[in-house]
Design an enzyme around this catalytic site. Structure first.
Site, PDB file in Angstrom:
ATOM      1  CB  THR A  66      -0.960   0.038   1.059  1.00  0.00           C
ATOM      2  OG1 THR A  66      -1.956   0.107   0.395  1.00  0.00           O
ATOM      3  CG2 THR A  66      -0.774   1.181   2.121  1.00  0.00           C
ATOM      4  CE  LYS A  82      -3.872  -1.944  -0.731  1.00  0.00           C
ATOM      5  NZ  LYS A  82      -2.904  -1.465  -1.369  1.00  0.00           N
ATOM      6  N   GLY A  94      -6.944   4.517   7.425  1.00  0.00           N
ATOM      7  CA  GLY A  94      -5.997   3.736   6.165  1.00  0.00           C
ATOM      8  C   GLY A  94      -5.001   2.838   6.661  1.00  0.00           C
ATOM      9  CB  SER A 134       5.330   0.217  -0.756  1.00  0.00           C
ATOM     10  OG  SER A 134       5.184  -0.882  -0.151  1.00  0.00           O
ATOM     11  CB  CYS A 194       5.852   3.674  -5.771  1.00  0.00           C
ATOM     12  SG  CYS A 194       5.941   2.280  -4.576  1.00  0.00           S
ATOM     13  CB  THR A 208       1.950   2.899  -5.378  1.00  0.00           C
ATOM     14  OG1 THR A 208       2.895   2.945  -4.546  1.00  0.00           O
ATOM     15  CG2 THR A 208       0.777   3.851  -5.192  1.00  0.00           C
TER      16      THR A 208
END
Length: 179
Positions: free
Chosen positions: A9, A41, A53, A132, A167, A170
């Site tokens: 996440t 999330k 979250g 992340s 990322c 993501t």
């Protein structure tokens, strides 16, 4: 052989002009394989008065959300106290302290990062990024706060898109809730 790392996440919260928004992406990655693209999330807590979250293990985070909602019931108008009480229990309980997740929680006045090590962090600037891609989303949000007139929800959406473009853990299946 060790189990592959699960990365699940990017969560971002922004407080601006009396509003707060919290968003998360939908990607769950196991090792270098995307296992799910549209995980949920982010959620409303306490009847839509608090946003939450998570980053980390989903089952662990859901357990922590349940515990946090218990604290919110006990301290309904005091998010800082509910956050501290959860962190204390999380750190001291034998079962809870094994849970692997970070929580981001916010209402219109406060926002916190909560961890199993007892951390209760309220960033000075009202911006929270975890997971992340959290640092990428946080950097983008900081730039947008300074250099745009976007509202909190729009900043979260755009900053999450930036994180998704940088990322690999993501994606752009973004869910944003706001108060």
């Amino acid at each position: 052989m060790p189990l592959p790392t699960i990365r699940a996440t990017t969560i971002l919260a922004v407080r601006r002009d009396g509003a707060v928004a919290l968003g998360g992406d939908g990607q769950v990655t196991v090792g270098d394989t995307v296992m799910k693209a549209n995980a949920q999330k982010v959620r409303m807590l306490r009847g839509g008065k608090v946003l939450g979250g998570f980053a980390g293990a989903a089952a662990d985070a859901l357990t922590l959300f349940d515990k946090f909602e218990e604290k919110l019931e006990r301290f309904p108008t005091n998010l800082p106290r509910a956050a501290v009480e959860l962190a204390k229990e999380w750190r001291s309980d034998r079962v809870l302290r094994r849970l692997d997740a970070l929580l981001a929680v916010a209402d219109k006045e406060h926002g916190f990062i909560l961890s199993g090590t007892g951390e209760v962090i309220e960033p000075d600037d009202g911006l929270i990024g975890i997971g992340s891609g959290g640092p990428y989303a946080l950097a983008a949000a900081r730039a947008l706060v300074v250099h745009s007139d976007l509202d909190a929800k729009s900043i979260v959406t755009e900053a999450m898109r930036v994180a998704a473009s940088i990322c690999v853990y993501t994606n752009d299946h973004i869910t944003v809730e706001s108060l």
